[in-house]
Design a protein around this motif. Structure first.
Motif, mmCIF file in Angstrom:
data_model
loop_
_atom_site.group_PDB
_atom_site.id
_atom_site.type_symbol
_atom_site.label_atom_id
_atom_site.label_comp_id
_atom_site.label_asym_id
_atom_site.label_seq_id
_atom_site.Cartn_x
_atom_site.Cartn_y
_atom_site.Cartn_z
ATOM 1 N N GLU A 1 24.593 15.343 18.640
ATOM 2 C CA GLU A 1 23.945 15.964 19.324
ATOM 3 C C GLU A 1 25.296 15.869 20.926
ATOM 4 O O GLU A 1 25.261 16.929 21.669
ATOM 5 N N ASP A 2 26.629 14.721 20.592
ATOM 6 C CA ASP A 2 27.465 15.406 21.471
ATOM 7 C C ASP A 2 28.247 16.639 21.334
ATOM 8 O O ASP A 2 30.025 16.627 22.004
ATOM 9 N N MET A 3 28.149 16.701 19.517
ATOM 10 C CA MET A 3 28.890 18.135 19.057
ATOM 11 C C MET A 3 28.105 19.273 20.386
ATOM 12 O O MET A 3 29.040 20.145 19.709
ATOM 13 N N ARG A 4 27.095 19.463 20.396
ATOM 14 C CA ARG A 4 26.543 20.479 21.024
ATOM 15 C C ARG A 4 27.068 21.311 21.785
ATOM 16 O O ARG A 4 27.403 22.500 22.341
ATOM 17 N N ASP A 5 27.825 20.610 22.558
ATOM 18 C CA ASP A 5 28.770 21.540 24.054
ATOM 19 C C ASP A 5 29.627 21.995 23.676
ATOM 20 O O ASP A 5 30.729 21.945 24.687
ATOM 21 N N ILE A 6 30.981 21.100 22.503
ATOM 22 C CA ILE A 6 32.460 21.274 22.026
ATOM 23 C C ILE A 6 32.677 22.699 22.541
ATOM 24 O O ILE A 6 32.121 23.704 22.293
ATOM 25 N N THR A 7 33.348 22.717 23.777
ATOM 26 C CA THR A 7 34.338 23.951 23.950
ATOM 27 C C THR A 7 35.140 24.384 22.668
ATOM 28 O O THR A 7 36.228 23.192 22.322
ATOM 29 N N PRO A 8 35.599 25.990 22.497
ATOM 30 C CA PRO A 8 36.740 26.419 21.939
ATOM 31 C C PRO A 8 38.308 25.587 22.291
ATOM 32 O O PRO A 8 38.541 24.791 21.264
ATOM 33 N N VAL B 1 34.611 34.525 9.944
ATOM 34 C CA VAL B 1 33.509 35.440 11.436
ATOM 35 C C VAL B 1 32.931 34.180 12.598
ATOM 36 O O VAL B 1 33.477 34.362 13.055
ATOM 37 N N ALA B 2 32.863 33.270 11.755
ATOM 38 C CA ALA B 2 32.038 32.420 12.508
ATOM 39 C C ALA B 2 32.811 31.283 13.594
ATOM 40 O O ALA B 2 32.636 31.393 14.679
ATOM 41 N N VAL B 3 33.695 30.806 12.575
ATOM 42 C CA VAL B 3 35.038 30.385 13.935
ATOM 43 C C VAL B 3 35.512 31.168 14.812
ATOM 44 O O VAL B 3 35.882 30.828 15.903
ATOM 45 N N ALA B 4 35.641 32.550 14.796
ATOM 46 C CA ALA B 4 36.360 33.915 15.406
ATOM 47 C C ALA B 4 35.435 33.905 16.522
ATOM 48 O O ALA B 4 35.643 33.709 18.110
ATOM 49 N N ALA B 5 33.759 34.123 16.056
ATOM 50 C CA ALA B 5 33.269 34.403 17.145
ATOM 51 C C ALA B 5 32.325 32.631 18.320
ATOM 52 O O ALA B 5 32.608 33.414 18.729
ATOM 53 N N PHE B 6 33.225 31.916 17.558
ATOM 54 C CA PHE B 6 32.720 30.300 18.798
ATOM 55 C C PHE B 6 34.476 30.515 19.005
ATOM 56 O O PHE B 6 33.996 30.524 20.312
ATOM 57 N N LEU B 7 35.421 30.830 18.527
ATOM 58 C CA LEU B 7 36.829 30.873 19.267
ATOM 59 C C LEU B 7 36.573 31.815 21.042
ATOM 60 O O LEU B 7 37.187 32.037 22.034
ATOM 61 N N GLY C 1 34.046 32.704 22.713
ATOM 62 C CA GLY C 1 32.499 31.655 23.389
ATOM 63 C C GLY C 1 31.355 32.994 22.868
ATOM 64 O O GLY C 1 30.246 31.888 23.914
ATOM 65 N N ARG C 2 31.233 33.437 21.984
ATOM 66 C CA ARG C 2 29.451 33.848 21.512
ATOM 67 C C ARG C 2 28.867 33.288 20.642
ATOM 68 O O ARG C 2 27.590 33.125 21.219
ATOM 69 N N ILE C 3 28.970 31.695 19.741
ATOM 70 C CA ILE C 3 28.729 30.644 19.674
ATOM 71 C C ILE C 3 28.615 29.387 20.222
ATOM 72 O O ILE C 3 30.154 29.378 20.023
ATOM 73 N N LEU D 1 20.980 35.014 16.606
ATOM 74 C CA LEU D 1 21.298 33.472 17.920
ATOM 75 C C LEU D 1 21.640 33.965 19.325
ATOM 76 O O LEU D 1 21.060 33.230 20.134
ATOM 77 N N THR D 2 22.552 35.474 18.856
ATOM 78 C CA THR D 2 22.696 35.419 20.286
ATOM 79 C C THR D 2 22.192 36.445 21.487
ATOM 80 O O THR D 2 22.489 36.666 22.800
ATOM 81 N N VAL D 3 20.983 36.497 21.020
ATOM 82 C CA VAL D 3 19.813 37.577 22.042
ATOM 83 C C VAL D 3 18.936 36.754 22.048
ATOM 84 O O VAL D 3 18.946 35.563 22.089
#
Ligand code: NAD
Ligand code: MG
Length: 386
Positions: A184-191, A329-335, A337-339, A384-386
């Protein structure tokens, strides 16, 4: 005689640490090729400082900028993926493979094909194409030296031992910056939070992989190729201080461990000097100051990447390449700020559930599976992002 060396990914964290060691003994080395993806100024200044023969920039659009930055130096400039592969085929004694991601695969295979010594940091290439890479090394007689600190530790623990006598390999894991957090506490982790590793200073992609623990999953697959003892004999142990870099238990129940300060220049120096040793500027290990070493079992519920990577390793074939591509791909999108942070493993799992490919026999089949997995991860993210 000077040792001729090339560094692929020279502007990155591992690449710069390698240059730092070489700079301390310039008489010992002749730098042949240095490469980077987009950092023209960083590449040009490293090439000038080390009097490299050739500098290669991966992004072909930056060729003119590189030529300009090298003007008057006598250093040859080249650009593009084919130029990287060509540079990897030059006759050198030692190559550092420190490009991040599957982008390092072609140059690493080309370096292995020359039959020289390849120090391997680029774990994603081994994850995606381990069997082909090990075959390439065997065919040419190349020596593959692991630089990843855990694998370098295992390599050192195996010196003087026989792989047939190994009962168990223990890969240690720091647990990353979120070791004690609930899901639950990992949900809002920022890059920014994810790249702040407690023990190691590393590039952004591997830092995020450490935070999700996909890094340890990739390392499990890496270890299975480098040290063929069977997956069931390779286990993961969380050790938050990152002092023990990994362990090998032999059949007589004697366990060997390699310890050191968490500084990548130690395993890099090992690979650079092997089979000899060189001095490094790294901190000596002060166990009295550290006081205690802790251990705990990994938790693949809070860190599902561990479970995904182990099952991809068990499935074999193209599955690890698919896991790796989806993760990149997912890590790049996370970095970017897209996911969200938890979406990373979710996307990887989704791609693994939807797509499988037959056992790849050739490199182009790996790249086909890699491309398909990337496209699928992209589609999942769009939803996910729409
Ligand atoms: P980094 O991001 O700091 O550097 C990556 C390097 O690769 C840079 O020189 C960059 O220019 C180059 N590069 C990136 N994309 C490229 C592309 N498409 N084509 C050509 N070159 C490209 O990464 P890093 O932390 O130095 O990690 C490098 C590799 O070593 C990774 O595979 C990582 O998992 C592994 N590794 C790193 C560490 C560490 O402490 N940093 C430890 C163990 C293993
Ligand atoms: Mg490691």
């Amino acid at each position: 005689m000077k040792r001729r060396i090339s560094i692929f990914g020279a502007t990155g964290s591992v690449g710069s640490s390698t240059l730092d060691l070489i700079r301390r003994d310039p008489q010992a080395y002749e730098v042949i090729a240095l490469t980077a993806h987009s950092d023209v100024q960083g590449l040009a200044s490293a090439a000038r400082e080390s009097s490299a023969r050739i500098a290669v920039i991966g992004d072909p659009a930056r060729y003119d900028a590189l030529r300009e930055a090298l003007a008057g130096s006598g250093i040859e400039a080249a650009a593009g993926e084919d130029a990287l592969v060509e540079a990897a085929g030059l006759d050198v004694d030692w190559t550092m493979a420190a490009i991040v991601g599957c982008a390092g695969l072609r140059p690493t295979i080309a370096a292995l094909a020359t039959g020289g010594t390849v120090a391997l940091a680029n774990k994603e290439s081994l994850v995606s194409a381990g069997a082909l890479m090990m075959d390439a090394a065997t065919a040419s007689g190349a020596i593959l030296l692991p630089v990843d600190s855990e694998h370098n530790a295992i390599f050192q623990c195996l010196a003087g031992g026989r792989i047939e006598d190994v009962a168990r390999i223990t890969l240690t894991a720091s647990g990353g910056p979120f070791r004690t957090r609930s899901r639950e506490d990992m949900r809002d982790i920022t890059p920014a939070q994810a790249v702040a590793h407690p023990n190691w200073s590393m590039g952004a992609k591997i830092s995020v992989d450490s935070a999700t623990m996909m890094n340890k999953g990739l390392e499990l697959i890496e270890a299975a190729h480098l040290f063929p003892v069977g997956l069931d004999r390779i286990e993961i142990l969380v050790h938050p201080q990152s002092v023990i870099h990994s362990m090998v238990e032999y059949r007589d129940r004697s366990t060997l461990a390699q310890l050191g300060s968490p500084d990548m220049r130690i395993p890099i120096a090992h690979a650079l000097a092997w089979p000899r040793r060189i001095a490094t500027p790294c901190q000596p290990l002060d166990l009295a100051r550290i006081g205690r070493l802790d251990f705990e079992a990994p938790d693949d519920v809070r860190f599902p990447a561990l479970r995904l990577a182990r099952s991809a390793a068990e499935a074999g074939g193209a599955t690890p390449a698919i896991l790796n591509a989806a993760n990149e791909v997912a890590v790049a999108a996370f970095l970017e700020g897209r996911i969200g942070f938890l979406d990373i493993a979710m996307i990887v799992e989704d791609v693994l559930n939807r797509y499988s490919a037959p056992e790849p026999q050739r490199l182009d089949e790996i790249f086909a599976a890699d491309a398909e997995a990337r496209a699928m991860a992209g589609q999942i993210m769009e939803r996910l992002t729409v």
